[in-house]
Design an enzyme around this catalytic site. Structure first.
Site, PDB file in Angstrom:
ATOM      1  N   LYS A  19       1.015  -1.376   0.127  1.00  0.00           N
ATOM      2  CA  LYS A  19       0.003   0.175   0.172  1.00  0.00           C
ATOM      3  C   LYS A  19       0.854   1.179   0.132  1.00  0.00           C
ATOM      4  O   LYS A  19       2.032   1.328   0.307  1.00  0.00           O
ATOM      5  CB  LYS A  19      -1.043   0.216   1.165  1.00  0.00           C
ATOM      6  N   TYR A  22     -12.590  -2.232  -3.945  1.00  0.00           N
ATOM      7  CA  TYR A  22     -13.169  -2.663  -2.652  1.00  0.00           C
ATOM      8  C   TYR A  22     -14.738  -2.235  -2.798  1.00  0.00           C
ATOM      9  O   TYR A  22     -15.164  -1.820  -1.669  1.00  0.00           O
ATOM     10  CB  TYR A  22     -12.549  -1.411  -1.953  1.00  0.00           C
ATOM     11  N   PHE A  54     -15.784   3.522   6.905  1.00  0.00           N
ATOM     12  CA  PHE A  54     -14.392   3.976   6.534  1.00  0.00           C
ATOM     13  C   PHE A  54     -14.064   3.974   4.826  1.00  0.00           C
ATOM     14  O   PHE A  54     -12.920   4.106   4.553  1.00  0.00           O
ATOM     15  CB  PHE A  54     -13.436   2.752   7.117  1.00  0.00           C
ATOM     16  N   ARG A 113      -2.236 -14.250   4.354  1.00  0.00           N
ATOM     17  CA  ARG A 113      -2.987 -13.577   5.640  1.00  0.00           C
ATOM     18  C   ARG A 113      -2.227 -13.833   6.936  1.00  0.00           C
ATOM     19  O   ARG A 113      -2.211 -13.015   7.895  1.00  0.00           O
ATOM     20  CB  ARG A 113      -4.528 -14.211   5.716  1.00  0.00           C
ATOM     21  N   THR A 122      -5.966  -7.056  10.613  1.00  0.00           N
ATOM     22  CA  THR A 122      -6.140  -6.052   9.679  1.00  0.00           C
ATOM     23  C   THR A 122      -5.686  -4.855  10.733  1.00  0.00           C
ATOM     24  O   THR A 122      -5.107  -3.705  10.205  1.00  0.00           O
ATOM     25  CB  THR A 122      -7.562  -5.863   9.544  1.00  0.00           C
ATOM     26  N   ARG A 140       2.262  -6.482   8.973  1.00  0.00           N
ATOM     27  CA  ARG A 140       1.514  -5.268   9.536  1.00  0.00           C
ATOM     28  C   ARG A 140       1.646  -4.655  10.758  1.00  0.00           C
ATOM     29  O   ARG A 140       1.693  -3.399  11.200  1.00  0.00           O
ATOM     30  CB  ARG A 140       0.077  -5.808   9.641  1.00  0.00           C
ATOM     31  N   ASN A 180      -2.552   0.033   6.733  1.00  0.00           N
ATOM     32  CA  ASN A 180      -2.095  -1.201   7.303  1.00  0.00           C
ATOM     33  C   ASN A 180      -1.278  -1.915   6.525  1.00  0.00           C
ATOM     34  O   ASN A 180      -1.054  -3.139   6.462  1.00  0.00           O
ATOM     35  CB  ASN A 180      -3.217  -2.140   7.752  1.00  0.00           C
ATOM     36  N   HIS A 240      -2.324  -5.277   1.572  1.00  0.00           N
ATOM     37  CA  HIS A 240      -3.741  -6.336   1.364  1.00  0.00           C
ATOM     38  C   HIS A 240      -3.326  -7.643   0.904  1.00  0.00           C
ATOM     39  O   HIS A 240      -2.577  -8.156   0.390  1.00  0.00           O
ATOM     40  CB  HIS A 240      -4.288  -5.537   0.224  1.00  0.00           C
ATOM     41  N   GLU A 280      -9.702 -11.169  -7.389  1.00  0.00           N
ATOM     42  CA  GLU A 280      -8.692  -9.948  -7.488  1.00  0.00           C
ATOM     43  C   GLU A 280      -7.701  -9.947  -8.316  1.00  0.00           C
ATOM     44  O   GLU A 280      -7.207  -8.928  -8.713  1.00  0.00           O
ATOM     45  CB  GLU A 280      -8.174  -9.765  -5.972  1.00  0.00           C
TER      46      GLU A 280
HETATM   47  P1  CMP Z   1      -7.750  -4.580   3.514  1.00  0.00           P
HETATM   48  O1  CMP Z   1      -7.305  -6.019   3.829  1.00  0.00           O
HETATM   49  O2  CMP Z   1      -7.016  -4.276   2.181  1.00  0.00           O
HETATM   50  O3  CMP Z   1      -9.130  -4.750   3.147  1.00  0.00           O
HETATM   51  C1  CMP Z   1     -10.245  -3.718   3.189  1.00  0.00           C
HETATM   52  C2  CMP Z   1      -9.321  -2.552   4.014  1.00  0.00           C
HETATM   53  O4  CMP Z   1     -10.375  -1.563   4.712  1.00  0.00           O
HETATM   54  C3  CMP Z   1      -8.738  -3.148   5.311  1.00  0.00           C
HETATM   55  O5  CMP Z   1      -7.488  -3.596   4.750  1.00  0.00           O
HETATM   56  C4  CMP Z   1      -8.405  -1.710   6.229  1.00  0.00           C
HETATM   57  O6  CMP Z   1      -7.347  -1.250   5.618  1.00  0.00           O
HETATM   58  C5  CMP Z   1      -9.609  -1.039   5.753  1.00  0.00           C
HETATM   59  N1  CMP Z   1     -10.243  -0.909   6.974  1.00  0.00           N
HETATM   60  C6  CMP Z   1     -10.946  -2.025   7.536  1.00  0.00           C
HETATM   61  N2  CMP Z   1     -11.559  -1.514   8.874  1.00  0.00           N
HETATM   62  C7  CMP Z   1     -11.486  -0.150   8.624  1.00  0.00           C
HETATM   63  C8  CMP Z   1     -11.637   0.826   9.894  1.00  0.00           C
HETATM   64  N3  CMP Z   1     -12.476   0.662  11.094  1.00  0.00           N
HETATM   65  N4  CMP Z   1     -11.242   2.262   9.471  1.00  0.00           N
HETATM   66  C9  CMP Z   1     -10.328   2.393   8.261  1.00  0.00           C
HETATM   67  N5  CMP Z   1     -10.315   1.392   7.483  1.00  0.00           N
HETATM   68  C10 CMP Z   1     -10.328   0.233   7.665  1.00  0.00           C
END
Ligand code: CMP
Length: 139
Positions: A11, A51, A59, A87, A93, A104, A114, A117, A128
């Site tokens: 990212k 997304y 968010f 994962r 996450t 992460r 974070n 992905h 994807e």
């Molecule tokens: P990712 O695995 O890329 O998939 C969806 C993304 O949404 C996740 O990583 C986070 O970066 C983001 N995300 C999930 N929950 C939140 C949250 N509460 N606030 C901000 N970003 C979020």
């Protein structure tokens, strides 16, 4: 277990810190085969499409702003049990909840920023990879 695909995204926060190499080396050390890789600055539209399942969540706007603010590195990866393995390597996450040694934990700074992905199922891994790398089967 079977050979699967997962999409990894390094990212913008990691690219801004010039730490893409750390993640790339980890991908190789974990035994993934890199089917395709490219750096790209994603348009807001491309991020919203990727997304789409999160549209409407509180968010969503923040997520799309972040993912389109600078270049990312996109990787289509293949490995035995690729989805669960990636994962496990990236961790929870929210970096605050991620295990020591996960990407992460080491590189992420918040649930929004974070670092990386990973696809969340075998079906989404294939979908994807296809979203960014149509025709990756030929790799
Ligand atoms: P990712 O695995 O890329 O998939 C969806 C993304 O949404 C996740 O990583 C986070 O970066 C983001 N995300 C999930 N929950 C939140 C949250 N509460 N606030 C901000 N970003 C979020």
């Amino acid at each position: 277990m079977s050979v699967q695909r997962t999409l990894a995204i390094i990212k913008p926060d990691v690219v801004e810190k010039r730490q893409q190499g750390v993640v790339l080396q980890r991908i190789l050390d974990e035994g993934f085969r890199v089917l395709a890789m490219r750096q790209a600055r994603l348009s807001r539209q491309a991020v919203e499409g990727f997304y789409a399942v999160h549209r409407g969540k509180p968010f969503f706007d923040e997520l799309c702003d972040f993912m389109s603010r600078g270049p990312v590195v996109l990787l289509a990866l293949e490995r035995e049990n690729a989805v669960a393995h990636w994962r496990a390597v990236i961790g929870a996450t929210n970096p605050a909840n991620a295990e020591p040694g996960t990407i992460r934990k080491e590189l992420g700074s918040s649930v929004g920023e974070n670092a990386v992905h990973g696809s969340d199922s075998e079906e989404n891994g294939a979908r994807e990879c296809d979203y960014f790398f149509a025709g990756v089967d030929q790799a």
